[in-house]
Enzyme design. Structure first.
Site, PDB file in Angstrom:
ATOM      1  N   LYS A  55       3.775  11.932 -10.769  1.00  0.00           N
ATOM      2  CA  LYS A  55       2.952  11.100 -11.663  1.00  0.00           C
ATOM      3  C   LYS A  55       3.742   9.848 -11.994  1.00  0.00           C
ATOM      4  CE  LYS A  55      -0.014  14.282 -14.236  1.00  0.00           C
ATOM      5  NZ  LYS A  55      -0.314  14.820 -15.586  1.00  0.00           N
ATOM      6  N   HIS A  97       1.799  14.221 -29.241  1.00  0.00           N
ATOM      7  CA  HIS A  97       1.169  12.911 -29.005  1.00  0.00           C
ATOM      8  C   HIS A  97       0.747  12.250 -30.312  1.00  0.00           C
ATOM      9  CE1 HIS A  97       0.272  14.120 -24.602  1.00  0.00           C
ATOM     10  NE2 HIS A  97       1.432  13.502 -24.720  1.00  0.00           N
ATOM     11  N   HIS A 106       2.543  19.457 -26.631  1.00  0.00           N
ATOM     12  CA  HIS A 106       2.328  18.021 -26.467  1.00  0.00           C
ATOM     13  C   HIS A 106       1.113  17.484 -27.229  1.00  0.00           C
ATOM     14  CE1 HIS A 106       5.504  18.327 -23.575  1.00  0.00           C
ATOM     15  NE2 HIS A 106       5.375  17.086 -23.158  1.00  0.00           N
ATOM     16  N   LYS A 161       9.238  23.096 -12.791  1.00  0.00           N
ATOM     17  CA  LYS A 161       8.283  21.987 -12.776  1.00  0.00           C
ATOM     18  C   LYS A 161       7.705  21.792 -11.380  1.00  0.00           C
ATOM     19  CE  LYS A 161       6.525  17.710 -13.836  1.00  0.00           C
ATOM     20  NZ  LYS A 161       6.605  16.502 -14.621  1.00  0.00           N
ATOM     21  N   ARG A 188      -1.090  23.110 -14.320  1.00  0.00           N
ATOM     22  CA  ARG A 188      -0.257  21.933 -14.616  1.00  0.00           C
ATOM     23  C   ARG A 188      -0.392  21.541 -16.093  1.00  0.00           C
ATOM     24  NH1 ARG A 188       1.198  16.731 -10.755  1.00  0.00           N
ATOM     25  NH2 ARG A 188       2.747  15.903 -12.175  1.00  0.00           N
ATOM     26  N   ASN A 217       2.003  20.846 -20.805  1.00  0.00           N
ATOM     27  CA  ASN A 217       1.782  20.116 -22.049  1.00  0.00           C
ATOM     28  C   ASN A 217       1.908  20.999 -23.284  1.00  0.00           C
ATOM     29  OD1 ASN A 217       1.454  17.573 -20.997  1.00  0.00           O
ATOM     30  ND2 ASN A 217      -0.715  17.901 -20.566  1.00  0.00           N
ATOM     31  N   ARG A 252       0.817  -1.238   0.000  1.00  0.00           N
ATOM     32  CA  ARG A 252       0.000   0.000   0.000  1.00  0.00           C
ATOM     33  C   ARG A 252       0.838   1.270   0.000  1.00  0.00           C
ATOM     34  NH1 ARG A 252      -2.390  -3.379   3.471  1.00  0.00           N
ATOM     35  NH2 ARG A 252      -4.325  -4.298   2.729  1.00  0.00           N
ATOM     36  N   GLU A 299      12.234  19.633 -23.275  1.00  0.00           N
ATOM     37  CA  GLU A 299      11.427  19.977 -22.087  1.00  0.00           C
ATOM     38  C   GLU A 299      12.037  21.186 -21.367  1.00  0.00           C
ATOM     39  OE1 GLU A 299       8.595  18.512 -21.667  1.00  0.00           O
ATOM     40  OE2 GLU A 299       8.732  16.454 -22.422  1.00  0.00           O
ATOM     41  N   HIS A 345      10.395  11.129 -27.245  1.00  0.00           N
ATOM     42  CA  HIS A 345       9.349  12.048 -26.793  1.00  0.00           C
ATOM     43  C   HIS A 345       9.740  13.506 -27.039  1.00  0.00           C
ATOM     44  CE1 HIS A 345       6.160  13.730 -24.364  1.00  0.00           C
ATOM     45  NE2 HIS A 345       7.040  14.317 -23.572  1.00  0.00           N
ATOM     46  N   GLU A 379      -3.941  18.717 -11.373  1.00  0.00           N
ATOM     47  CA  GLU A 379      -4.307  19.259 -12.676  1.00  0.00           C
ATOM     48  C   GLU A 379      -5.745  19.742 -12.683  1.00  0.00           C
ATOM     49  OE1 GLU A 379      -2.233  16.903 -15.581  1.00  0.00           O
ATOM     50  OE2 GLU A 379      -3.398  17.796 -17.181  1.00  0.00           O
TER      51      GLU A 379
HETATM   52  N1  LIG Z   1       6.082  10.790 -14.851  1.00  0.00           N
HETATM   53  C1  LIG Z   1       6.131  11.854 -15.611  1.00  0.00           C
HETATM   54  O1  LIG Z   1       5.703  12.942 -15.225  1.00  0.00           O
HETATM   55  C2  LIG Z   1       6.767  11.740 -16.950  1.00  0.00           C
HETATM   56  C3  LIG Z   1       7.051  12.883 -17.695  1.00  0.00           C
HETATM   57  C4  LIG Z   1       7.692  12.746 -18.922  1.00  0.00           C
HETATM   58  C5  LIG Z   1       8.025  11.479 -19.389  1.00  0.00           C
HETATM   59  N2  LIG Z   1       7.723  10.378 -18.649  1.00  0.00           N
HETATM   60  C6  LIG Z   1       8.086   9.027 -19.112  1.00  0.00           C
HETATM   61  O2  LIG Z   1       9.494   8.960 -19.203  1.00  0.00           O
HETATM   62  C7  LIG Z   1       9.860   7.951 -20.131  1.00  0.00           C
HETATM   63  C8  LIG Z   1      10.998   8.455 -20.995  1.00  0.00           C
HETATM   64  O3  LIG Z   1      12.091   8.757 -20.166  1.00  0.00           O
HETATM   65  P1  LIG Z   1      13.559   8.931 -20.748  1.00  0.00           P
HETATM   66  O4  LIG Z   1      13.516   9.826 -21.939  1.00  0.00           O
HETATM   67  O5  LIG Z   1      14.438   9.279 -19.616  1.00  0.00           O
HETATM   68  O6  LIG Z   1      13.868   7.482 -21.355  1.00  0.00           O
HETATM   69  P2  LIG Z   1      14.542   6.159 -20.784  1.00  0.00           P
HETATM   70  O7  LIG Z   1      14.305   5.955 -19.362  1.00  0.00           O
HETATM   71  O8  LIG Z   1      14.119   5.095 -21.731  1.00  0.00           O
HETATM   72  O9  LIG Z   1      16.103   6.451 -21.001  1.00  0.00           O
HETATM   73  C9  LIG Z   1      16.605   6.621 -22.308  1.00  0.00           C
HETATM   74  C10 LIG Z   1      17.820   5.720 -22.551  1.00  0.00           C
HETATM   75  O10 LIG Z   1      18.952   6.271 -21.887  1.00  0.00           O
HETATM   76  C11 LIG Z   1      19.584   5.264 -21.079  1.00  0.00           C
HETATM   77  N3  LIG Z   1      20.246   5.963 -19.987  1.00  0.00           N
HETATM   78  C12 LIG Z   1      19.695   6.458 -18.859  1.00  0.00           C
HETATM   79  N4  LIG Z   1      20.603   7.166 -18.163  1.00  0.00           N
HETATM   80  C13 LIG Z   1      21.757   7.109 -18.866  1.00  0.00           C
HETATM   81  C14 LIG Z   1      23.060   7.666 -18.671  1.00  0.00           C
HETATM   82  N5  LIG Z   1      23.321   8.467 -17.646  1.00  0.00           N
HETATM   83  N6  LIG Z   1      23.993   7.389 -19.594  1.00  0.00           N
HETATM   84  C15 LIG Z   1      23.728   6.626 -20.682  1.00  0.00           C
HETATM   85  N7  LIG Z   1      22.516   6.094 -20.924  1.00  0.00           N
HETATM   86  C16 LIG Z   1      21.544   6.333 -20.024  1.00  0.00           C
HETATM   87  C17 LIG Z   1      18.475   4.347 -20.697  1.00  0.00           C
HETATM   88  O11 LIG Z   1      18.966   3.095 -20.328  1.00  0.00           O
HETATM   89  C18 LIG Z   1      17.674   4.316 -22.004  1.00  0.00           C
HETATM   90  O12 LIG Z   1      18.272   3.426 -22.899  1.00  0.00           O
HETATM   91  C19 LIG Z   1       8.603   7.612 -20.897  1.00  0.00           C
HETATM   92  O13 LIG Z   1       8.139   6.348 -20.478  1.00  0.00           O
HETATM   93  C20 LIG Z   1       7.619   8.689 -20.491  1.00  0.00           C
HETATM   94  O14 LIG Z   1       6.280   8.244 -20.500  1.00  0.00           O
HETATM   95  C21 LIG Z   1       7.115  10.486 -17.450  1.00  0.00           C
HETATM   96 ZN   LIG Z   2       6.871  15.896 -22.181  1.00  0.00          ZN
END
Ligand SMILES: NC(=O)c1ccc[n+]([C@@H]2O[C@H](COP(=O)([O-])OP(=O)(O)OC[C@H]3O[C@@H](n4cnc5c(N)ncnc54)[C@H](O)[C@@H]3O)[C@@H](O)[C@H]2O)c1
Ligand SMILES: [Zn+2]
Length: 365
Positions: free
Chosen positions: A132, A242, A238, A216, A231, A235, A110, A174, A255, A226
């Site tokens: 989130k 999307h 975005h 942020k 908040r 986007n 939980r 971003e 992204h 939101e």
């Molecule tokens: N929760 C939220 O508010 C929120 C906001 C935006 C995006 N997201 C989510 O985030 C995800 C994308 O995140 P991301 O862009 O970080 O991608 P990711 O986590 O896939 O990382 C990108 C790549 O970089 C590698 N990597 C990570 N750190 C590294 C480092 N220091 N050196 C070398 N390689 C490294 C990872 O292994 C991966 O291959 C999506 O799933 C998206 O939905 C969430």
């Molecule tokens: Zn984004």
């Protein structure tokens, strides 16, 4: 809203920091394969030296790890290792690890505390902040999740040294977004030091990362669930992004790449609907012109796509008729708002077509 700590090495004195935040030194450490390989040994050594008891978990470095089957498997490993409510979870990686780790922490027993140790630029400035957390469902991305604020966000820009350039630009989208929606001075700073930041030069890199994280956090603090439109301004760009991501099956476009294109579209839309003046439009576009894309990507994933098909894919489901698109627009550089009125399809299409012209005007690699 969360305690954000930035520094190098950010893990110095971790035991005392956990204690200050009421957490034990019993920690599940979640990596992906890449972060485990790059930073695992060093981090686990630090934990040992600080007197931590830990359980290490590793998932494949891909979006597919944000799945119920991955979470289910990890719950099992944690139960077998006698992890209980007194433990916490440290997520070491990009947004994939952060979202999955947050999801597991929010649901296990939980809810146990989660600490985010982001290692991508996108995670340091966006996904690790705001609480989130979600996994994907075959019918849609990020559909199953929680609001579960991290107890701590530990930001160390030195982790970015190993990050591929494509991921740097993706996160930079971003970062620039925060300038557009919230702070014109910050936007000017990013414009001026764009090259230095993308080349990871200090002190500009840390300044850009910190400022983004705090913008942020500030937005999230003022509108956690939101509810008042603030908040939603996160986007910006975005709605278009999307559609592009969906068409790229969430695989062929990062992204941030989609968001860069989406921000160009949103700038044109803001201008065409009479909110953003011409000088600001041009200034905004000149900043976005600095972004680089892998060879041929823009052509394949944007220029060659029928604008009508892109528009259709911007709707979150197929029942387009009773749904309207929500756009975040700019009033000026540094001030965004969520447009309540419906936008005519023709206007959205015009903005897409103008963006195509903008991108074809530049070198197409
Ligand atoms: N929760 C939220 O508010 C929120 C906001 C935006 C995006 N997201 C989510 O985030 C995800 C994308 O995140 P991301 O862009 O970080 O991608 P990711 O986590 O896939 O990382 C990108 C790549 O970089 C590698 N990597 C990570 N750190 C590294 C480092 N220091 N050196 C070398 N390689 C490294 C990872 O292994 C991966 O291959 C999506 O799933 C998206 O939905 C969430
Ligand atoms: Zn984004």
């Amino acid at each position: 809203m969360s305690t954000i700590i930035a520094g190098t090495p950010v893990t110095a004195g971790l035991g005392a920091l956990f204690a200050t935040h009421g957490m034990t030194k019993k920690t599940v450490v979640l990596f992906d394969e890449h972060t485990r390989k790059l930073y695992g040994d060093e981090l686990l050594r630090t934990l040992t030296n600080e007197g931590f008891q830990y359980k290490e978990l590793v998932v494949p470095a891909r979006e597919a790890s944000k799945s119920f089957s991955a979470a289910y498997r990890l719950y099992g490993t944690m139960i077998e290792a006698d992890v209980d409510r007194s433990w916490n979870l440290l997520a070491v990686g990009g947004g994939v690890v952060g979202d999955l780790g947050g999801f597991i922490a929010a649901s296990y027993y939980r809810g146990i505390p989660v600490i985010q140790l982001p290692t991508t630029l996108l995670a340091m400035t966006d996904s690790s902040i705001g609480g989130k957390v979600a996994i994907n469902h075959p019918l849609g991305k990020n559909l199953i999740g929680f609001f579960h604020l991290p107890e701590l966000v530990l930001i160390d820009p030195s982790y970015l040294k190993t990050l591929p350039e494509r991921e740097i630009y993706s996160g930079m989208a971003e970062v620039v977004k925060y300038g557009f929606i919230a702070d014109e001075d910050f936007l000017s700073f990013l414009d001026l030091h764009f090259k230095a930041i993308t080349e990871l030069q200090e002190p500009w890199l840390t300044e850009a990362v910190k400022k983004s994280a705090f913008i942020k956090d500030d937005v999230v603090t003022k509108d956690f669930r939101e509810e008042n439109g603030l908040r939603a301004t996160l986007n910006f760009g975005h709605t278009f992004a999307h559609g592009l991501e969906k068409l790229a099956e969430y695989r062929h476009l990062r992204h941030g790449e989609a968001v860069t294109i989406g921000m160009v579209c949103a700038l044109f839309l803001s201008h065409n609907l009479g909110y953003l003046d011409t000088v600001s439009l041009e200034r905004g576009l000149s900043i976005l012109k600095k972004f680089r894309f892998p060879k041929g990507l823009l052509k394949r994933r944007f220029l060659d796509i029928d604008s009508n098909i892109l528009l259709e894919n911007m709707f979150s489901d197929k029942k387009k008729l009773d749904k309207k698109l929500r756009f975040v627009l700019l009033k000026t550089l540094g001030e965004a708002f969520l447009l309540e009125e419906n936008v005519d399809d023709k206007q959205a299409l015009k903005a897409i077509d103008e963006s195509k012209t903008f991108f074809s005007g530049k070198r197409l690699h």
